[in-house]
Write an enzyme that holds these catalytic residues in place. Structure first.
Site, short mmCIF file in Angstrom:
data_model
loop_
_atom_site.label_atom_id
_atom_site.label_comp_id
_atom_site.label_asym_id
_atom_site.label_seq_id
_atom_site.Cartn_x
_atom_site.Cartn_y
_atom_site.Cartn_z
N TYR A 59 -6.42 48.62 -14.69
CA TYR A 59 -5.67 49.68 -14.10
C TYR A 59 -6.12 50.56 -12.99
O TYR A 59 -7.24 50.75 -13.07
CB TYR A 59 -5.31 50.51 -15.29
CG TYR A 59 -3.94 50.49 -15.89
CD1 TYR A 59 -2.82 50.74 -15.25
CD2 TYR A 59 -3.82 50.34 -17.33
CE1 TYR A 59 -1.64 50.60 -15.61
CE2 TYR A 59 -2.31 50.22 -17.71
CZ TYR A 59 -1.27 50.43 -16.96
OH TYR A 59 -0.12 50.40 -17.41
N GLU A 61 -3.95 52.97 -10.94
CA GLU A 61 -3.20 54.06 -10.33
C GLU A 61 -3.50 54.78 -9.02
O GLU A 61 -4.69 55.04 -9.20
CB GLU A 61 -2.62 54.94 -11.43
CG GLU A 61 -1.46 54.45 -12.20
CD GLU A 61 -1.92 54.22 -13.57
OE1 GLU A 61 -3.21 53.89 -13.59
OE2 GLU A 61 -1.12 54.45 -14.57
N ASP A 204 14.36 43.87 6.46
CA ASP A 204 14.04 43.00 5.24
C ASP A 204 13.63 41.45 5.70
O ASP A 204 14.61 40.82 5.51
CB ASP A 204 14.83 43.31 4.10
CG ASP A 204 14.44 42.62 2.92
OD1 ASP A 204 13.65 41.83 2.74
OD2 ASP A 204 15.08 42.84 1.75
N LYS A 233 8.18 33.99 -0.46
CA LYS A 233 8.98 32.93 0.03
C LYS A 233 8.29 32.12 1.03
O LYS A 233 7.26 31.23 0.75
CB LYS A 233 10.32 33.63 0.51
CG LYS A 233 10.85 34.43 -0.65
CD LYS A 233 12.13 34.94 -0.34
CE LYS A 233 12.96 35.73 -1.41
NZ LYS A 233 12.66 37.11 -1.57
N ARG A 239 4.46 36.20 -6.36
CA ARG A 239 5.70 37.05 -6.44
C ARG A 239 4.99 38.34 -6.11
O ARG A 239 3.94 38.72 -6.83
CB ARG A 239 6.22 36.94 -7.93
CG ARG A 239 6.47 35.60 -8.02
CD ARG A 239 7.73 35.59 -9.28
NE ARG A 239 8.91 35.91 -8.90
CZ ARG A 239 9.83 35.14 -8.12
NH1 ARG A 239 9.63 33.94 -7.86
NH2 ARG A 239 11.00 35.81 -7.64
N1 DSN Z 1 16.68 35.95 -5.24
C1 DSN Z 1 16.22 36.14 -3.64
C2 DSN Z 1 16.64 34.79 -2.98
O1 DSN Z 1 16.62 33.68 -3.76
O2 DSN Z 1 17.04 34.89 -1.95
C3 DSN Z 1 16.28 37.16 -2.81
O3 DSN Z 1 16.16 38.08 -3.49
#
Ligand code: DSN
Length: 454
Positions: A59, A61, A204, A233, A239
């Site tokens: 932890y 914080e 974003d 991504k 994640r």
């Molecule tokens: N769920 C994501 C996507 O697949 O683009 C975006 O948050």
């Protein structure tokens, strides 16, 4: 497969055979399939190591050197490393690596810059935007006064409309970013509009951050005040998410970095996920290597080659192509609401993508008329342009097979039964079965993990 099983499953196999068996099935599903969901990827074993490390026990914080609990010297070290790497990779003066994921990161941006009821502008969800950019059922569209902007009939962002709406509504915050947009984002143009009306400009870049890091998409850094991104991504990490503040943002508001940090903690979150932070540090280290530039450019080359292969097979694409990792197929030449048939039939053929709305979709968001796909994961597995003919051909065969045979009933009460019949029939469809066999054979040439260097 046997090595992989050892890597992932040795302790769990002994203590929890049920979960172990599910993990084994997931390794098989990923290994024998083509993962085309554009927001997914395949992380390195080093990222998996960090994510599965003892940092999950801690932890911490607060922020490095300013924690509420003891024993944080190593958590500090790993978070500082992640921050330094993020700043270097994107060329920004400030980075916060604690957001649990993309939506909490965007929430923190609102919390730092707006009061409930303030006007905000973002890319409309059915036009490819994200829930957190002002969609009505999301917090961003219910706590703030959302004025969405759209794409034109040709699928490109409508800059004229953005300018008009911004002048009329004087937003406090303007977003640029999307989940289903296949062209370069006009960061410079939207940034100018935001500046003219005195709004914060947040980009974003969750989908394209790996492309930006690798120089395969224009960077928003000179134009944005704030940049958010997920890390899982095209960036190919665990994640998680990050929020960055640019020089421009600090010039506009010298307290912006502080406001962002306070919004993340203690504003919205508790303890950061230190194991996730460690894995983000590894990811950013990987993205700083020269090979990552090659990877980012290869993603786009593959995406363009896949778009060309689909069009050669008579498949219609929104904007007739792509500039990034993503392709949006318009299935309306076969009728409306066909996305569900294509997604489910391709799932059975071991090809994963998702149904998606297309601009001015004639059907509903739940039964949209398009599918969204992309190349980050298959590029990680080593596929190149030459393989895109095979991938595009498989997709086109399945699209033609199901879209010419099935049409959702107009009467909504009949949809459930119709889909039941569809699902039972496609299990015995010979075209789908044949494509599945070909995909399984094909994926053997591109193992999920080629080396096990631990
Ligand atoms: N769920 C994501 C996507 O697949 O683009 C975006 O948050």
């Amino acid at each position: 497969m046997s090595n992989l099983e050892t890597f992932f499953r040795e302790p769990i196999k002994k203590t929890d055979p049920e979960v172990s068996a599910i993990v084994k099935n997931e390794i098989k599903r990923m290994s024998e399939g083509l993962e085309l969901i554009p927001s997914e990827n395949v992380v390195s074993l080093a990222v998996l190591n960090a994510l599965g490390s003892v940092f999950t026990n801690k932890y911490s914080e607060g922020y490095p050197k300013k924690r509420y609990y003891g024993g944080n010297e190593n958590a500090d070290a790993v978070e500082l490393l992640a921050i330094e790497r993020a700043k270097k990779l994107f060329g920004v003066p400030h980075a916060n690596v604690q957001p649990y994921s993309g939506s909490p990161a965007n929430q923190a941006v609102y919390f730092a810059t707006c009061k409930p009821g303030d006007v905000i502008m973002g890319h409309n969800l059915p036009d490819g935007g994200h829930l957190t950019h002002g969609w009505k059922v999301n917090f961003s569209g219910s706590y703030y006064h959302s004025v969405p902007y759209h794409v034109k009939a040709d699928g490109y962002i409508d800059l004229e409309e953005i300018k008009k709406l911004a002048m009329e509504n004087k937003p406090k915050l303007v977003w640029c970013g999307a989940t289903a947009y296949t062209r370069e984002f006009p960061f410079e143009e939207i940034g100018k509009i935001a500046d003219e009306v005195g709004a914060y400009f947040a980009t974003d870049i969750a989908h394209i951050s790996g492309l930006v890091a690798g120089g395969a998409h224009k960077s928003p850094v000179p134009y944005a005040d704030i940049i958010t991104t997920t890390t899982h991504k095209t960036l190919r990490g665990p994640r998680g998410a990050m929020i960055m503040v640019t020089e421009k943002g600090l010039k506009k508001d010298p307290e912006l970095a502080d406001k962002i940090d306070k919004a993340v903690f203690p504003g919205l979150q508790g303890g950061p996920h230190d194991h996730q932070t460690a894995a983000i540090a590894v990811t950013l280290g990987e993205a700083l290597k020269p090979e990552f530039k090659e990877y980012a450019h290869q993603i786009v080359k593959n995406s363009r080659a896949l778009a060309a292969a689909l069009m050669k097979n008579g498949i219609k694409l929104v904007t007739n192509g792509t500039d990034n990792h993503m392709i949006l197929i318009d299935l309306t030449p076969y009728g409306k609401g066909k996305g569900i048939f294509v997604q489910e039939a391709l799932d059975l053929a071991n090809i994963t993508l998702n149904k998606n709305t297309i601009p001015a979709d004639p059907a509903s968001p739940f039964y949209p008329s398009g599918v969204r796909l992309g190349t980050p994961a298959i590029t990680t597995r080593g596929l190149k342009e030459a393989e895109m003919d095979f991938v595009g051909g498989c997709i086109a065969r399945v699209i033609k097979e199901v879209c010419t045979k099935y049409q959702l009933p107009e009467d909504k009460t009949q949809i459930k039964d119709y889909l039941k019949k569809f699902r039972s029939e496609i299990k015995n469809n010979s075209v789908i079965a044949q494509v599945k066999q070909e995909v399984i054979e094909f994926t053997k040439k591109f193992p999920l993990y080629t080396t096990l260097d631990y």
